[in-house]
Design a protein around this motif. Structure first.
Motif, PDB file in Angstrom:
ATOM      1  N   TYR A 281       0.865  -1.182   0.000  1.00  0.00           N
ATOM      2  CA  TYR A 281       0.000   0.000   0.000  1.00  0.00           C
ATOM      3  C   TYR A 281       0.897   1.226   0.000  1.00  0.00           C
ATOM      4  O   TYR A 281       2.031   1.186   0.490  1.00  0.00           O
ATOM      5  N   ASN A 282       0.404   2.296  -0.557  1.00  0.00           N
ATOM      6  CA  ASN A 282       1.155   3.548  -0.474  1.00  0.00           C
ATOM      7  C   ASN A 282       0.780   4.318   0.793  1.00  0.00           C
ATOM      8  O   ASN A 282       1.479   5.249   1.202  1.00  0.00           O
ATOM      9  N   ARG A 283      -0.307   3.905   1.413  1.00  0.00           N
ATOM     10  CA  ARG A 283      -0.746   4.408   2.713  1.00  0.00           C
ATOM     11  C   ARG A 283      -1.824   3.454   3.211  1.00  0.00           C
ATOM     12  O   ARG A 283      -2.421   2.708   2.439  1.00  0.00           O
ATOM     13  N   TYR A 284      -2.055   3.474   4.517  1.00  0.00           N
ATOM     14  CA  TYR A 284      -3.078   2.587   5.083  1.00  0.00           C
ATOM     15  C   TYR A 284      -3.820   3.332   6.183  1.00  0.00           C
ATOM     16  O   TYR A 284      -3.194   3.926   7.075  1.00  0.00           O
ATOM     17  N   ASP A 285      -5.155   3.287   6.104  1.00  0.00           N
ATOM     18  CA  ASP A 285      -5.999   3.970   7.087  1.00  0.00           C
ATOM     19  C   ASP A 285      -6.919   2.971   7.782  1.00  0.00           C
ATOM     20  O   ASP A 285      -7.807   2.381   7.150  1.00  0.00           O
ATOM     21  N   PHE A 286      -6.682   2.776   9.087  1.00  0.00           N
ATOM     22  CA  PHE A 286      -7.669   2.044   9.881  1.00  0.00           C
ATOM     23  C   PHE A 286      -8.867   2.973  10.086  1.00  0.00           C
ATOM     24  O   PHE A 286      -8.707   4.118  10.539  1.00  0.00           O
ATOM     25  N   LEU A 287     -10.056   2.519   9.757  1.00  0.00           N
ATOM     26  CA  LEU A 287     -11.290   3.250  10.059  1.00  0.00           C
ATOM     27  C   LEU A 287     -11.946   2.511  11.219  1.00  0.00           C
ATOM     28  O   LEU A 287     -12.395   1.375  11.073  1.00  0.00           O
ATOM     29  N   LEU A 288     -11.991   3.144  12.373  1.00  0.00           N
ATOM     30  CA  LEU A 288     -12.455   2.484  13.591  1.00  0.00           C
ATOM     31  C   LEU A 288     -13.614   3.261  14.203  1.00  0.00           C
ATOM     32  O   LEU A 288     -13.470   4.431  14.560  1.00  0.00           O
ATOM     33  N   ALA A 289     -14.771   2.595  14.329  1.00  0.00           N
ATOM     34  CA  ALA A 289     -15.955   3.205  14.943  1.00  0.00           C
ATOM     35  C   ALA A 289     -16.189   2.592  16.316  1.00  0.00           C
ATOM     36  O   ALA A 289     -16.265   1.363  16.451  1.00  0.00           O
ATOM     37  N   LEU A 290     -16.282   3.447  17.323  1.00  0.00           N
ATOM     38  CA  LEU A 290     -16.619   3.024  18.683  1.00  0.00           C
ATOM     39  C   LEU A 290     -18.094   3.347  18.874  1.00  0.00           C
ATOM     40  O   LEU A 290     -18.460   4.491  19.145  1.00  0.00           O
ATOM     41  N   THR A 291     -18.941   2.337  18.739  1.00  0.00           N
ATOM     42  CA  THR A 291     -20.363   2.667  18.600  1.00  0.00           C
ATOM     43  C   THR A 291     -21.308   1.560  19.034  1.00  0.00           C
ATOM     44  O   THR A 291     -20.974   0.371  18.968  1.00  0.00           O
ATOM     45  N   GLU A 292     -22.444   1.981  19.500  1.00  0.00           N
ATOM     46  CA  GLU A 292     -23.595   1.097  19.681  1.00  0.00           C
ATOM     47  C   GLU A 292     -24.751   1.574  18.814  1.00  0.00           C
ATOM     48  O   GLU A 292     -25.841   1.000  18.849  1.00  0.00           O
ATOM     49  N   GLU A 293     -24.524   2.631  18.046  1.00  0.00           N
ATOM     50  CA  GLU A 293     -25.585   3.219  17.225  1.00  0.00           C
ATOM     51  C   GLU A 293     -25.445   2.835  15.755  1.00  0.00           C
ATOM     52  O   GLU A 293     -26.433   2.578  15.077  1.00  0.00           O
ATOM     53  N   MET A 294     -24.214   2.796  15.255  1.00  0.00           N
ATOM     54  CA  MET A 294     -23.977   2.322  13.897  1.00  0.00           C
ATOM     55  C   MET A 294     -23.643   0.838  13.963  1.00  0.00           C
ATOM     56  O   MET A 294     -23.110   0.355  14.965  1.00  0.00           O
ATOM     57  N   GLY A 295     -23.942   0.099  12.922  1.00  0.00           N
ATOM     58  CA  GLY A 295     -23.726  -1.335  12.927  1.00  0.00           C
ATOM     59  C   GLY A 295     -22.259  -1.710  12.985  1.00  0.00           C
ATOM     60  O   GLY A 295     -21.405  -1.037  12.404  1.00  0.00           O
TER      61      GLY A 295
END
Length: 654
Positions: free
Chosen positions: A281-295
């Motif tokens: 990869y030329n870059r890597y982004d962890f997308l992390l949601a701390l949630t009980e509202e979104m699935g």
């Protein structure tokens, strides 16, 4: 592990004679139509550039009703202009989903225009993901407008838009022209988010105007592989090299990681790049949601991953590992699953079916390395990892369906079962290629260590098989023969026979040999491990599957009954609501104590439960007490103090 030979089918067929015409079951005096195969009216994908660049605009500001409003300008190729018809497709087969998961039922208000003139369209009568649009002569560009009406309750699907965050998934809000590889279709995307929100994606913004973010021009394949997390409560943490941890939360009070927490995520990246010896990869982004509202979600992409976990991920860090093996699993997919991909799972567009029969490598080895990297980075402690291995081995032993259904057949489960609940999972089996795949690769590691005298391990396979050029986020496909050849190159062995027995054969128990080759054995005691205790808390359940044979929710509803267990033989099933145990009002502690007290006794455990409008007293003949899986260190003459599993879990970087 005792293997069961597959029965020969061909011999049985020889004894079946073909029926004559006179034996036809259908009377001659009935009407009998002939089948007319439908015409294929959708052009096959060609590896040639599409004419022009699509312009995609998404209004994602309606986080109250969860509606994404889409405007898409699509150039018209010369061939379509001449024929008077343009065929557009909605993505159906999505990488990482292992099945047709495109939510086309949520597309509403679809309208096509050209220079202000409304165009007629019709859905294909065979492929309902295809739309045939009638276009006037000389049309060079059309505009599509529609709404993606996302789920507003979990009964409708995964919730992707919540009061404080959203997950914009480009495949849900776009169409693409048929007849071309998706990597050959250029697109420029832009999105408008609620005021004050921040967003993260593997795509990079080029400008922002009037609240609309314009993203870099890319190809449609890369666009679909670059989802967005956006939210009101948002933080980005730089990890290591070209990687970022982007966190969005239901509330700012959950956005309080300690420096050590971020340091462990940074170490995860260092350990992963060290293990595989490259950076695909030329870059890597962890997308992390701390949630009980979104699935919740855990989905791999080449330069990012979508991760939805409990909102206390950071604030309750010391209460157990929780979902902290999710990010190690997903970043491993950048090498295994994205850069190196099974040949049958790479397709030129999102219409062609994927063939999942190598998921025991794609997901199984990713599951293996995910736990290893979790331990090496410190996201999991060594003991947590050992406890996880024990639970996995014991749970796979409960999958008695292995007596009729080989592991290879479970790779088709995402399509067959569509990840819906099952009444008897232990007999039907599920997507066992994840955790049984882990056990198989643990055994492969042990075999390589044994056969090489400790000089080599599965790490040698990982470095050669998954390594690529730094920055190359393209795809290199592989076959089963490629896997066998790579293993053979690392360490000569009968890998073909090994895979035949473990993946294609039937058996009576899980493949646990890797545990003993690694210096541990599976045992059972009456004490829960912290891993099982934390898992029960997270899932809001009590797991008694290894003894009594059932799992009960915190509300007393039976979630699962193990096939041919004492609970099964007593007649219990999932969905029953337990009212009393041995004459006492039900609680989790009452049931647990009843199981413990009946250890070594002759009488049954009485479970009084409600089945619809009936109450039934089930007599469970079980007297072995509480049973929970653990790993026990093997010691004795000739046994190394530090076994293969110990060496496997040791950090490799500082």
């Amino acid at each position: 592990m005792r293997l069961i030979a597959l029965s020969g089918v061909a011999a049985g067929l020889l004894s079946i004679s073909s029926p004559s015409l006179a034996d036809s079951a259908m009377p001659d005096n009935l009407s009998k139509p002939s089948y007319a195969a439908p015409e294929n009216s959708i052009p096959a994908a060609q590896d040639v550039p599409y004419a022009g660049t699509m312009q995609l605009t998404v209004d994602a500001t309606d986080n109250t009703q969860g509606i994404f409003r889409v405007t898409q300008e699509i150039p018209v190729a010369e061939a379509a202009a001449q024929s008077g018809r343009l065929t557009l497709l909605y993505p159906e087969w999505l990488p990482g989903n292992h099945a047709p998961r495109g939510e086309i039922e949520k597309v509403a208000g679809l309208e096509f225009t050209a220079e202000g003139q409304k165009l007629d369209w019709i859905r294909d009568d065979v492929d309902v993901y295809a739309f045939h649009v009638s276009i006037p002569e000389g049309t060079s560009r059309i505009t599509a407008n529609f709404d993606f009406v996302s789920a507003t309750s979990t009964s409708q699907g995964r919730i992707v838009m919540a009061p404080a965050m959203l997950n914009l998934r480009w495949h849900q809000v776009s169409l693409y022209p048929a007849g071309h590889y998706v990597r050959q279709i250029a697109v420029e995307a832009r999105a408008k988010y609620p005021t004050g929100w921040q967003a993260a994606t593997a795509l990079r913004p080029t400008s922002s105007e009037a609240g609309v973010i314009n993203y870099e021009k890319t190809d449609y394949d890369t666009l679909v592989d670059s989802p967005v997390f956006a939210g009101q409560h948002f933080r980005t943490y730089k990890l290591y090299g070209r990687t970022n941890l982007n966190v969005v939360a239901d509330s700012s009070k959950f956005l309080k990681p300690k420096k050590d927490h971020i340091a462990k995520h940074a170490k995860l990246v260092r350990e992963a790049e060290s293990l595989f010896g490259s950076r695909p990869y030329n870059r890597y982004d962890f997308l992390l949601a701390l949630t009980e509202e979104m699935g919740g979600i855990g989905l791999e992409h080449h330069r990012s991953s979508e991760n939805g976990v409990n909102r206390e991920y950071f604030t309750e860090w010391d209460r157990g590992p929780g979902r902290r093996n999710l990010l190690p699993h997903e970043i491993t997919h950048s090498w295994n699953g994205k850069y190196r991909r099974p040949e049958g799972m790479w397709t030129p567009d999102f219409r062609q079916p994927m063939r999942d029969n190598l998921l025991w490598v794609y997901e199984g080895q990713t599951q293996f390395w995910g736990y290893v990297l979790g331990a090496r980075s410190g996201l999991y402690s060594k003991q947590d990892t050992l406890d996880a291995f024990a639970a996995i081995a014991a749970n796979m032993d409960r999958r008695v369906g292995r007596q009729w259904r080989p592991l290879i057949d479970t790779t088709h489960d995402p399509i067959i079962a569509a990840r819906k609940p099952k009444p008897w999972t232990s007999w039907q089996r599920s997507e066992d290629y994840y955790n049984e795949g882990l056990l198989i690769w643990l055994e492969a590691d042990g075999i390589i260590r044994r056969e090489s005298g400790g000089k080599k391990s599965l790490e040698n396979f990982a470095r050669t098989f998954f390594k690529g050029r730094n920055g190359d986020y393209g795809v290199v496909t592989y076959t089963r023969d490629d896997v066998i050849a790579a293993l053979q190159k690392v360490q000569p062995y009968d890998w073909s026979g090994f895979i035949r027995d473990r993946v294609y054969g039937l058996s009576t128990e899980a493949p646990k040999e890797g545990l003993e080759l690694g210096g541990y054995r599976l045992i059972y005691t009456d004490q829960q491990t912290p891993y099982i205790r934390a898992n029960d808390k997270r899932r809001k359940q009590m797991d008694l599957s290894h003894g009594l044979g059932l799992i009960v929710s915190n509300k007393g509803v039976i979630k699962a009954v193990m096939w041919d267990s004492p609970a099964f033989r007593a007649g219990l099933k999932s969905g029953l609501s337990i009212s009393a145990v041995n004459g006492k009002a039900y609680s989790a502690e009452v049931l647990k104590q009843a199981v413990a007290d009946n250890s070594g006794q002759d009488g049954p455990i009485e479970i009084f439960a409600k089945n619809d409008d009936q109450y039934i007293n089930f007599l469970v003949d079980y007297s072995d007490g509480l049973r929970y899986p653990h790993l026990e260190k093997i010691s004795g003459e000739g046994i190394a103090v530090e076994g293969g599993i110990d060496r496997l879990l040791k950090p490799k970087t500082r």
